[in-house]
Design a protein around this motif. Structure first.
Motif, short mmCIF file in Angstrom:
data_model
loop_
_atom_site.label_atom_id
_atom_site.label_comp_id
_atom_site.label_asym_id
_atom_site.label_seq_id
_atom_site.Cartn_x
_atom_site.Cartn_y
_atom_site.Cartn_z
N ALA A 181 -47.81 -14.89 -2.88
CA ALA A 181 -48.05 -14.04 -3.97
C ALA A 181 -49.50 -13.97 -4.60
N VAL A 182 -50.22 -12.90 -5.05
CA VAL A 182 -51.38 -12.96 -6.10
C VAL A 182 -51.16 -12.27 -7.20
N GLN A 183 -51.27 -12.84 -8.45
CA GLN A 183 -51.17 -12.23 -9.73
C GLN A 183 -52.55 -11.91 -10.21
N THR A 184 -52.43 -10.56 -10.83
CA THR A 184 -53.48 -9.99 -11.47
C THR A 184 -53.23 -9.09 -12.46
N VAL A 185 -54.20 -8.84 -13.36
CA VAL A 185 -54.01 -7.58 -14.45
C VAL A 185 -53.90 -6.36 -13.37
N PHE A 186 -53.01 -5.56 -13.70
CA PHE A 186 -52.74 -4.16 -12.77
C PHE A 186 -52.15 -3.28 -13.73
N ASN A 187 -52.50 -2.17 -14.05
CA ASN A 187 -51.80 -0.90 -14.84
C ASN A 187 -52.60 0.24 -14.70
N LEU A 188 -51.98 1.21 -15.19
CA LEU A 188 -52.56 2.69 -14.81
C LEU A 188 -53.79 2.90 -15.36
N PHE A 189 -54.46 2.28 -16.38
CA PHE A 189 -55.74 2.02 -17.01
C PHE A 189 -56.73 1.27 -16.14
N GLU A 190 -56.08 0.13 -15.77
CA GLU A 190 -57.01 -0.84 -14.90
C GLU A 190 -56.49 -1.19 -13.71
N GLN A 191 -56.85 -0.33 -12.74
CA GLN A 191 -56.13 -0.34 -11.48
C GLN A 191 -57.13 -1.29 -10.28
N GLU A 192 -58.12 -1.63 -10.78
CA GLU A 192 -58.82 -2.59 -9.97
C GLU A 192 -58.74 -4.04 -10.47
N PRO A 193 -58.75 -4.81 -9.69
CA PRO A 193 -58.60 -5.04 -8.17
C PRO A 193 -57.27 -4.85 -7.61
N GLY A 194 -56.34 -4.53 -8.32
CA GLY A 194 -54.69 -4.49 -7.99
C GLY A 194 -54.84 -3.31 -6.77
N ARG A 195 -55.53 -2.35 -6.81
CA ARG A 195 -55.78 -1.25 -5.93
C ARG A 195 -56.09 -1.96 -4.57
N HIS A 196 -57.38 -2.62 -4.85
CA HIS A 196 -57.86 -3.41 -3.68
C HIS A 196 -57.11 -4.28 -2.80
N PHE A 197 -56.52 -4.97 -3.56
CA PHE A 197 -55.43 -6.11 -2.77
C PHE A 197 -54.37 -5.27 -2.17
N ILE A 198 -54.05 -4.40 -2.79
CA ILE A 198 -52.92 -3.79 -1.75
C ILE A 198 -53.58 -2.87 -0.65
N ASP A 199 -54.57 -2.56 -0.75
CA ASP A 199 -55.27 -1.87 0.25
C ASP A 199 -55.35 -2.84 1.29
N THR A 200 -55.70 -3.85 1.03
CA THR A 200 -56.31 -5.10 1.84
C THR A 200 -54.98 -5.64 2.43
N ILE A 201 -53.90 -5.82 1.61
CA ILE A 201 -52.46 -6.17 2.40
C ILE A 201 -52.05 -5.07 3.37
N ARG A 202 -52.34 -3.89 3.12
CA ARG A 202 -51.75 -2.95 4.04
C ARG A 202 -52.49 -2.65 5.49
N GLU A 203 -53.92 -3.15 5.28
CA GLU A 203 -55.04 -3.13 6.17
C GLU A 203 -54.87 -4.32 7.31
N THR A 204 -54.62 -5.27 6.89
CA THR A 204 -54.18 -6.48 7.48
C THR A 204 -52.86 -7.05 7.73
N GLY A 205 -51.93 -6.21 7.43
CA GLY A 205 -50.35 -6.30 7.68
C GLY A 205 -49.98 -7.54 7.08
N SER A 206 -50.71 -8.25 5.87
CA SER A 206 -50.23 -9.43 5.17
C SER A 206 -48.99 -9.07 4.43
N GLU A 207 -47.99 -10.09 4.25
CA GLU A 207 -46.67 -10.13 3.73
C GLU A 207 -47.03 -10.59 1.99
N THR A 208 -48.06 -10.81 1.72
CA THR A 208 -48.38 -11.19 0.43
C THR A 208 -47.83 -10.33 -0.63
N SER A 209 -47.24 -10.82 -1.75
CA SER A 209 -47.02 -9.64 -2.78
C SER A 209 -47.85 -9.68 -3.98
N VAL A 210 -47.81 -8.73 -4.71
CA VAL A 210 -48.59 -8.54 -5.93
C VAL A 210 -47.61 -8.94 -6.91
#
Length: 357
Positions: A181-210
């Protein structure tokens, strides 16, 4: 309450977790130990089984309180703590950052001390607390794997600071196999870097959770900070510039449609919708709001079961985010949007200051 697996660890977490930084410190209001224990117990009764604490919170007081609260209920709890700050030899200076320590000898002592305070012989999740990439050496990773093999730790995470180091660190957590898992500040108004990590997880096929923290953007999305609110100096949210809140109140009005999905009045509150938006991402295993009292626990724990964000709502929110929710002015947050020296943020195209709006 619904539950999700943390990475591929087999560790199950409640979709809404309990951020135990609120107990053992006075950053979110004063409360006695008895009141703090009662809060944890109330959350457990509501199905909030994922409890996220850290050794530095209250210099061990949060862990001690959590340990007391879960006594006799350990098998109901998915227990997480964090290590990496040397508070044993350094006094806390307000909300300033303490020196970090990640050598093997220190980490062994820190985990043993945490287990003692929590009154348990293992934690379900152990997170490195705001560790920079350079600090997570092969020796540190070997030690983490050793603990996992021994059963002292069931899953591993990397908790990121808002401005202490996060982009390269989160990418490393996704890349390294031992982190679940990776823990990060993530909300509707502060979407980065959460969106970036989700994109990376999807692109790499990683099973890491946020694990998403600050889901209500420091009081905006749960409307605990309004134009009439006066934040005391000791309130942790007072570190935000006033421009942040002024812009945020305008953004809140732009997303009022989330409260009445498909015209069903009162189907979900705005604060519940903020959590549901995060849970719309399969990669998000748990959301850890900052509960301040029993009413928060009742409302936000129920977010796991209110209507999900629809595709149409999600797309509308995407369009709003792309235009900064129609707000065209400085929110005063430039100094807090950094990742070590900020260069990695700019190179990744995630620096909101460079956006066109």
């Amino acid at each position: 309450m619904q539950y999700r697996e943390l990475g591929s660890s087999g560790v199950e977490v409640s979709e809404v977790g309990f951020g135990a930084w609120v107990v053992g410190t006075d950053w979110w209001g004063d409360r006695s130990d008895e009141q703090a224990v009662e809060m944890v117990e109330t959350a457990l009764d509501a199905g909030v089984t994922y409890i996220d604490t850290g050794d530095v919170y209250g210099h061990g007081d949060s862990e001690r309180i959590v340990g007391e609260a879960i006594a006799g209920r350990r098998d109901e709890v998915t227990l997480s703590t964090k290590v990496g700050y040397d508070f044993y030899d350094n006094p806390q200076a307000g909300h300033g950052e303490l020196p970090k320590e990640l050598n093997e000898e220190y980490l062994r002592e820190a985990l043993s001390a945490s287990l003692d305070r929590l009154d348990t012989d293992y934690v379900d999740v152990l997170q490195l607390h705001n560790a920079n990439v350079s600090e997570v050496t092969p020796e540190v990773r070997d030690l983490l794997r050793e603990w996992k093999a021994e059963g002292r730790v069931r899953a591993l995470g990397w908790a990121l600071g808002p401005s202490i180091g996060w982009l390269a660190e989160g990418d490393a957590a996704v890349e390294y196999d031992e982190f679940d898992a990776v823990q990060t500040v993530f909300n509707l108004f502060e979407q980065e870097p959460g969106r970036h990590f989700i994109d990376t997880i999807r692109e790499t096929g990683s099973e890491t959770s946020v694990i998403a923290r600050v889901p209500h953007s420091s009081g905006l999305l749960n409307e605990q900070v309004t134009p009439d609110t006066v934040l005391e100096d000791g309130d942790h949210r007072s570190h935000r510039p006033k421009e942040w809140y002024e812009a945020g109140w305008e953004k809140v009005e732009a997303i009022r449609f989330l409260e009445d999905p498909d015209g069903v009045e009162g189907a979900r509150t705005l604060s519940q919708a903020a959590i549901r938006w995060l849970l719309a991402h399969d990669e998000v295993a748990s959301v850890t709001p900052t509960f301040r009292d029993a009413s928060d626990i009742a409302e936000w724990s129920a977010a796991s079961d209110v209507p999900a964000i629809t595709d149409a709502e999600y797309e509308r929110l995407e369009q709003l985010y792309a235009t900064n929710f129609g707000i065209d002015r400085d929110d005063g947050m430039d100094a807090l949007r950094t990742s070590v020296d900020g260069e990695d943020i700019a190179e990744a195209g995630l620096d909101k200051r460079a956006a066109s709006y």
